[in-house]
Design a protein around this motif. Structure first.
Motif, PDB file in Angstrom:
ATOM      1  N   UNK A 205       0.272   9.018  -2.096  1.00 18.28           N
ATOM      2  CA  UNK A 205      -1.154   8.759  -2.278  1.00 18.28           C
ATOM      3  C   UNK A 205      -1.834   9.931  -2.976  1.00 18.28           C
ATOM      4  N   UNK A 206      -1.306  11.144  -2.774  1.00 16.58           N
ATOM      5  CA  UNK A 206      -1.925  12.335  -3.354  1.00 16.58           C
ATOM      6  C   UNK A 206      -1.497  12.520  -4.800  1.00 16.58           C
ATOM      7  N   UNK A 207      -2.412  12.948  -5.627  1.00 11.49           N
ATOM      8  CA  UNK A 207      -2.123  13.187  -7.040  1.00 11.49           C
ATOM      9  C   UNK A 207      -1.299  14.454  -7.194  1.00 11.49           C
ATOM     10  N   UNK A 213      -2.453  22.035  -6.011  1.00 11.44           N
ATOM     11  CA  UNK A 213      -3.529  22.861  -5.450  1.00 11.44           C
ATOM     12  C   UNK A 213      -3.193  23.305  -4.030  1.00 11.44           C
ATOM     13  N   UNK A 214      -2.568  22.414  -3.278  1.00 11.45           N
ATOM     14  CA  UNK A 214      -2.265  22.727  -1.874  1.00 11.45           C
ATOM     15  C   UNK A 214      -0.997  23.543  -1.715  1.00 11.45           C
ATOM     16  N   UNK A 215       0.035  23.228  -2.509  1.00  9.19           N
ATOM     17  CA  UNK A 215       1.365  23.776  -2.226  1.00  9.19           C
ATOM     18  C   UNK A 215       1.998  24.526  -3.401  1.00  9.19           C
ATOM     19  N   UNK A 216       1.268  24.716  -4.496  1.00  9.80           N
ATOM     20  CA  UNK A 216       1.819  25.451  -5.611  1.00  9.80           C
ATOM     21  C   UNK A 216       3.007  24.739  -6.240  1.00  9.80           C
ATOM     22  N   UNK A 348      20.019  31.870 -18.295  1.00  9.77           N
ATOM     23  CA  UNK A 348      19.441  30.948 -19.265  1.00  9.77           C
ATOM     24  C   UNK A 348      18.521  30.008 -18.527  1.00  9.77           C
ATOM     25  N   UNK A 349      17.635  29.402 -19.240  1.00  6.93           N
ATOM     26  CA  UNK A 349      16.692  28.473 -18.634  1.00  6.93           C
ATOM     27  C   UNK A 349      17.400  27.181 -18.277  1.00  6.93           C
ATOM     28  N   UNK A 350      17.406  26.842 -16.974  1.00  4.00           N
ATOM     29  CA  UNK A 350      18.064  25.627 -16.524  1.00  4.00           C
ATOM     30  C   UNK A 350      17.142  24.854 -15.627  1.00  4.00           C
ATOM     31  N   UNK A 351      17.582  23.632 -15.242  1.00  2.00           N
ATOM     32  CA  UNK A 351      16.850  22.863 -14.245  1.00  2.00           C
ATOM     33  C   UNK A 351      15.806  21.967 -14.871  1.00  2.00           C
ATOM     34  N   UNK A 352      14.816  21.630 -14.047  1.00  2.00           N
ATOM     35  CA  UNK A 352      13.820  20.656 -14.442  1.00  2.00           C
ATOM     36  C   UNK A 352      12.766  21.291 -15.358  1.00  2.00           C
ATOM     37  N   UNK A 353      12.274  20.520 -16.300  1.00  2.00           N
ATOM     38  CA  UNK A 353      11.133  20.942 -17.072  1.00  2.00           C
ATOM     39  C   UNK A 353       9.936  20.196 -16.510  1.00  2.00           C
ATOM     40  N   UNK A 354       8.999  20.980 -15.980  1.00  2.00           N
ATOM     41  CA  UNK A 354       7.888  20.396 -15.243  1.00  2.00           C
ATOM     42  C   UNK A 354       6.583  20.657 -15.989  1.00  2.00           C
ATOM     43  N   UNK A 355       5.700  19.697 -15.935  1.00  2.00           N
ATOM     44  CA  UNK A 355       4.398  19.870 -16.545  1.00  2.00           C
ATOM     45  C   UNK A 355       3.343  19.233 -15.665  1.00  2.00           C
ATOM     46  N   UNK A 356       2.150  19.770 -15.712  1.00  2.00           N
ATOM     47  CA  UNK A 356       1.068  19.212 -14.916  1.00  2.00           C
ATOM     48  C   UNK A 356       0.254  18.217 -15.729  1.00  2.00           C
TER      49      UNK A 356
END
Length: 357
Positions: A205-207, A213-216, A348-356
């Motif tokens: 339900x939360x965006x 904002x709450x959990x970084x 090296x840069x690995x893992x998920x690529x995250x964007x807001x």
């Protein structure tokens, strides 16, 4: 669409003890150190778990919960040989195997053609082969990503096989407790529950913005996982993120001078363990203490590039003494465990690529 298996050996060490000594079957069995030597439980079988015995529990506490507990000393050579045999079976199916620990692994079978490409039939074959060749039962989860596969492998333990199909994700996720999300520990779970967030459906339900904002950074992961999303690939060669040593004392250390002497021994061991990683950049050093009441504190300090280069030339007590003194101040000087370690910078840069956005 990916096809991912998560294979988890059921109570691995204890299973091998029961295999090699059939008289232990149906009795509460644990593998771990002796109580009089401050040992802890490495693993235990399901009859022992019925009494509340758990991994990482002090052996003395486990024996209080289950006086009839049969304690077996670890036989690491036996366990390693069995683990290698199981991995060889995995590699018969696919070379896309990510070994997570001695008793679990992810397998990417997306492009495997045998069994008409059925990941479920592949999982059934793995279970049959592993128990036939090693006597160890596997619980396997099958799904479209690592997160869901891991959730599935734990769903029908022991000796389970559970499949979360793409079309089932939307109906499966809402009722999943937030505590089942890997990476959500007890503290975070309690924090979420205190805010009325007990299930993944309530998280949905939360965006994304509100969760961040709450959990970084954790909020980004929660936003994805509560929807069954996970973009991590199966990594066939794991990159070590840290190197460390630790020691539980036979009797608590209450004098700072004695603890400093123990620190010198642990640093000497760390020097040897660090030798194969001289090409890695060290980003921080850390020290861990566990007090008599089992509370644990960790002190960590980051290093500049110059300090990292200096550490490669001289890794000694001076790197850790300030951390030790800081850690001791955080509790009474009554120490049962001391550990020291180094964390490496990512290669090296690995893992998920995250964007807001």
């Amino acid at each position: 669409m990916h096809k991912i298996l998560h294979a988890d050996c059921d109570c691995f060490f204890a299973a091998l003890e029961m295999r090699d000594n059939p008289s232990l079957k149906d009795k509460p069995v644990a593998v771990g150190g002796a109580a009089d030597k401050r040992g802890v439980i490495a693993t235990c079988n399901y009859p022992a778990r019925a009494f509340g015995v758990r991994s990482a529990m002090p052996t003395a506490q486990a024996l209080k919960l289950c006086p009839d507990l049969i304690l077996c000393p670890p036989r690491m050579l036996v366990y390693k040989e069995a683990a290698q045999a199981i991995r060889e079976i995995f590699f018969q199916l696919t070379d896309r195997v990510e070994v997570v620990s001695i008793d679990e692994a992810y397998l990417d079978v997306t492009h495997v053609d045998i069994f008409q490409g059925s990941a479920t039939r592949m999982a059934q074959w793995l279970k049959q082969e592993v128990v036939a060749q090693t006597g160890v039962t596997l619980s396997i989860g099958v799904s479209v990503n690592k997160f869901l596969a891991k959730i599935a492998s734990d769903w029908q333990k022991p000796d389970g096989l559970f499949v979360i199909r793409p079309e089932d994700i939307n109906s499966f996720m809402p009722d999943l407790p937030v505590g089942r999300i890997p990476g959500v520990g007890k503290v975070t779970e309690q924090k979420l529950q205190a805010q009325g967030l007990e299930t993944c459906g309530q998280l949905q339900v939360l965006s994304l913005q509100k969760l961040v904002e709450r959990y970084g950074k954790l909020g980004v992961m929660l936003h994805q996982r509560c929807r069954g999303e996970d973009y991590r690939e199966v990594v066939t060669e794991r990159v070590r993120k840290s190197v460390s040593v630790e020691h539980t004392f036979a009797s608590n250390k209450t004098v700072l001078f004695d603890i400093e002497q123990e620190l010198e021994q642990q640093v000497s061991k760390l020097q040897q363990r660090f030798l194969p990683y001289q090409d890695r950049v060290v980003k921080s050093v850390f020290l861990k203490l566990r007090f008599a009441d089992f509370t644990t504190t960790t002190v960590e300090t980051g290093l500049s590039d110059a300090q990292s280069r200096q550490l490669h030339r001289r890794l000694d007590m001076t790197c850790f003494l300030p951390l030790l003194h800081e850690a001791v101040r955080r509790g009474q000087c009554n120490i049962r465990l001391l550990g020291v370690g180094l964390r490496f910078a990512e290669q090296e840069q690995t893992g998920e690529q995250l964007t807001l956005f």
